[in-house]
Design an enzyme around this catalytic site. Sequence first.
Site, PDB file in Angstrom:
ATOM      1  N   ASP A  82       0.847  -1.192   0.000  1.00 38.38           N
ATOM      2  CA  ASP A  82       0.000   0.000   0.000  1.00 38.38           C
ATOM      3  C   ASP A  82       0.884   1.245   0.000  1.00 38.38           C
ATOM      4  O   ASP A  82       1.661   1.471   0.925  1.00 38.38           O
ATOM      5  CB  ASP A  82      -0.905  -0.008   1.228  1.00 38.38           C
ATOM      6  CG  ASP A  82      -2.063   0.972   1.114  1.00 38.38           C
ATOM      7  OD1 ASP A  82      -1.839   2.110   0.671  1.00 38.38           O
ATOM      8  OD2 ASP A  82      -3.192   0.593   1.469  1.00 38.38           O
ATOM      9  N   SER A 132      -7.043   4.399  -1.472  1.00 33.25           N
ATOM     10  CA  SER A 132      -6.894   2.946  -1.468  1.00 33.25           C
ATOM     11  C   SER A 132      -8.200   2.208  -1.698  1.00 33.25           C
ATOM     12  O   SER A 132      -8.182   1.070  -2.168  1.00 33.25           O
ATOM     13  CB  SER A 132      -6.296   2.480  -0.131  1.00 33.25           C
ATOM     14  OG  SER A 132      -4.989   2.974   0.031  1.00 33.25           O
ATOM     15  N   HIS A 190      -9.930  -2.357   6.959  1.00 35.96           N
ATOM     16  CA  HIS A 190      -9.396  -1.176   6.278  1.00 35.96           C
ATOM     17  C   HIS A 190      -9.616  -1.307   4.772  1.00 35.96           C
ATOM     18  O   HIS A 190      -9.969  -2.373   4.268  1.00 35.96           O
ATOM     19  CB  HIS A 190      -7.912  -1.013   6.611  1.00 35.96           C
ATOM     20  CG  HIS A 190      -7.432   0.394   6.561  1.00 35.96           C
ATOM     21  ND1 HIS A 190      -6.377   0.795   5.758  1.00 35.96           N
ATOM     22  CD2 HIS A 190      -7.854   1.503   7.211  1.00 35.96           C
ATOM     23  CE1 HIS A 190      -6.169   2.091   5.928  1.00 35.96           C
ATOM     24  NE2 HIS A 190      -7.051   2.542   6.792  1.00 35.96           N
ATOM     25  N   THR A 192      -8.028  -1.594   1.769  1.00 38.03           N
ATOM     26  CA  THR A 192      -7.532  -2.608   0.833  1.00 38.03           C
ATOM     27  C   THR A 192      -8.086  -4.002   1.121  1.00 38.03           C
ATOM     28  O   THR A 192      -8.654  -4.634   0.222  1.00 38.03           O
ATOM     29  CB  THR A 192      -5.994  -2.619   0.820  1.00 38.03           C
ATOM     30  OG1 THR A 192      -5.527  -1.311   0.461  1.00 38.03           O
ATOM     31  CG2 THR A 192      -5.465  -3.635  -0.180  1.00 38.03           C
ATOM     32  N   ASP A 363       2.087   2.671   3.612  1.00 37.18           N
ATOM     33  CA  ASP A 363       1.248   3.841   3.362  1.00 37.18           C
ATOM     34  C   ASP A 363       1.152   4.741   4.590  1.00 37.18           C
ATOM     35  O   ASP A 363       1.334   5.964   4.503  1.00 37.18           O
ATOM     36  CB  ASP A 363      -0.145   3.348   2.961  1.00 37.18           C
ATOM     37  CG  ASP A 363      -1.161   4.463   2.821  1.00 37.18           C
ATOM     38  OD1 ASP A 363      -1.111   5.179   1.816  1.00 37.18           O
ATOM     39  OD2 ASP A 363      -2.015   4.615   3.722  1.00 37.18           O
ATOM     40  N   HIS A 367       2.364   8.669   5.146  1.00 37.68           N
ATOM     41  CA  HIS A 367       1.407   9.728   5.493  1.00 37.68           C
ATOM     42  C   HIS A 367       1.930  10.628   6.607  1.00 37.68           C
ATOM     43  O   HIS A 367       1.565  11.801   6.695  1.00 37.68           O
ATOM     44  CB  HIS A 367       0.072   9.122   5.917  1.00 37.68           C
ATOM     45  CG  HIS A 367      -0.850   8.807   4.776  1.00 37.68           C
ATOM     46  ND1 HIS A 367      -1.283   9.759   3.885  1.00 37.68           N
ATOM     47  CD2 HIS A 367      -1.435   7.639   4.392  1.00 37.68           C
ATOM     48  CE1 HIS A 367      -2.094   9.198   2.997  1.00 37.68           C
ATOM     49  NE2 HIS A 367      -2.195   7.909   3.282  1.00 37.68           N
ATOM     50  N   ASP A 404      -1.199  -0.108  -4.728  1.00 38.67           N
ATOM     51  CA  ASP A 404      -2.474   0.508  -5.088  1.00 38.67           C
ATOM     52  C   ASP A 404      -2.273   1.936  -5.584  1.00 38.67           C
ATOM     53  O   ASP A 404      -2.998   2.418  -6.442  1.00 38.67           O
ATOM     54  CB  ASP A 404      -3.447   0.466  -3.922  1.00 38.67           C
ATOM     55  CG  ASP A 404      -2.818   0.938  -2.602  1.00 38.67           C
ATOM     56  OD1 ASP A 404      -1.607   1.233  -2.576  1.00 38.67           O
ATOM     57  OD2 ASP A 404      -3.549   1.000  -1.593  1.00 38.67           O
ATOM     58  N   HIS A 491      -1.247  11.029  -1.127  1.00 38.18           N
ATOM     59  CA  HIS A 491      -0.800  10.026  -2.096  1.00 38.18           C
ATOM     60  C   HIS A 491      -0.180  10.716  -3.308  1.00 38.18           C
ATOM     61  O   HIS A 491      -0.313  11.924  -3.498  1.00 38.18           O
ATOM     62  CB  HIS A 491      -1.982   9.180  -2.564  1.00 38.18           C
ATOM     63  CG  HIS A 491      -2.586   8.352  -1.476  1.00 38.18           C
ATOM     64  ND1 HIS A 491      -3.810   7.742  -1.594  1.00 38.18           N
ATOM     65  CD2 HIS A 491      -2.126   8.040  -0.236  1.00 38.18           C
ATOM     66  CE1 HIS A 491      -4.077   7.070  -0.485  1.00 38.18           C
ATOM     67  NE2 HIS A 491      -3.074   7.256   0.362  1.00 38.18           N
TER      68      HIS A 491
END
Length: 575
Positions: A82, A132, A190, A192, A363, A367, A404, A491
């Site tokens: 991710d 995602s 979550h 994904t 991911d 962030h 993703d 992202h």
Amino acid sequence: MAFGSRFAPTRCLLLLLSGLLFVLICGVDHAQGASVYKSPNLDDARFWRRNAENYLKQVLAYDENRRMIPSAAKNIIIFVGDGMGIASLSTGRIYKGQRAGRSGEEEQLSFDGFPNTGFSKTYNTDRQVPDSAGTATAMFSGIKTKYGVLGVDYTITETNLEAAKVSSFIGWAQAEGKRTGIVTTTRVTHATPAACYAHTINRNYECDAKVPVNMKTRIKDIARQMMEDAPGKDLNVVLGGGRNQFGASMPDHLKPEYKFQGAMEKTCIRTDGRNLVQEWKRRWNGTNAAYAWKTSDLRDVDLDKVEHLLGLFNDDHLSYETVRDRTPNGEPSLSEMTEAAIRVLQRSDSAGFALMVEGGRIDHAHHQNHAHLALAEVVELDKAVETALNMVDLDETLILVTADHSHAMTFNGYPDRGNDILGYGNRPNATPYETITYANGPGFLQHRWNSSSLLTEESTDWATWLKLDQLNRSEVTYRHLSAFPLPDETHGGEDVAVFASGPGANLVRGTFEQNYIAYVMSYAGCIGPAKRLNIACDDAFRSAPTKASGARRPTISIVLVIGLLLAIGRLVGRM
């Protein structure tokens, strides 16, 4: 009256009409100061199915011209890093090598040598840079959709959920009698992992507390969908985090030591009084099922015999690999969970299996501009892929590794060969700066003299910056510099890599829409909408492997016979 002034009213009227016409044609929203974009495509499920099938047919036509023999995969494993964009791959590879004492640049990830690679276009139907939920729906269902929705096409509204639902490769696999599982380092509800089984208008509806009161009778929260609805309720393996979502939280003294900030750390706690884990146990009572909430539980399970395995190892997401509790009372690694899942799924008497494995905390670290945490997560995903490669037969297992979406991280500067990838990317005689930086995120304030825990996008104080040697860069909470202050980094929108090995790997070629990945799994695995296109999925083809492997022999034999007859004819003519 001058000639020009005589026609001034007419001229103004024409200009006004022209402006209105421009607004109607171009869709300019003057209140927002931006154009309202309308897609040139229908963007519904039918459009994206046709789009993926057409690209698949192009690839198949190319392979047919090369007289390639069709093949089918008994098993499918898709690994999703991710947020693992190209910059994350490159820096993660170097980080892996440097942790082993090498310079790093020459290092190989376990999937670098896969025979086929391609690029996936990640945009959502309504966003250039995606999230995602939309991207996972595209990868797993073959349908591109909107930002923030799961398992539905772009037509989703509050009133048409049933009509907008799209099925995933997990459901396709179960329909063919295959065993199925999901493994993740995030909450299993979550975005994904949830795209494998859930259908909802909002990815945040992970537990009942997040569903608006006026929608509770029409939309189930994601945790309930996993436990009550197909294909979630029929999964053989579910391993990850998210006990809160299931009403099965642990006492405070058993919770992880480290706390990290950011929107991704916000969990969802059930308010309906239900304990879905206990309900799961009662449902499978009398069958060979096991629940694990710590590493020792997982290691105690007879993985070669258990039919259903549920493991929830944290109330929220699993801890970052760097700070994970490695004791028996702690949390298993991604690679250990991957091994457990494959052992449960891979049975000699089964029709095969389909498994999704997500390295989801790559991911989350990005962030928050925690580059060091993100790269460690990339290395752990790499280890999970290596684990799978050592356990399965690649002659019958398709393995895909992809992301993703990307992140707003840059790999820059002119550092020397072998330089610490988390170090400086200095130019001669320049102020020291980092090789890894971010376009935006909370790292902005950590590098400020007047840094504050309260971060707002409206800040106008652009005073001096801290020098890198004034910061403790070894702290686990250290953030790399970002150029623009945001509470959470965003992202990235560039294409991401797709690596493939095993039956059907040849289908991964070129640059394609992200939803095509689902059609690769469908065609190669003889599941879902593209199964009908693969003659290797026919029972007759499967039952005659020797004929299949010698598919070109009849043509060769005809040529030889014709040549022999011509030779005989010449000999007869000479007599």
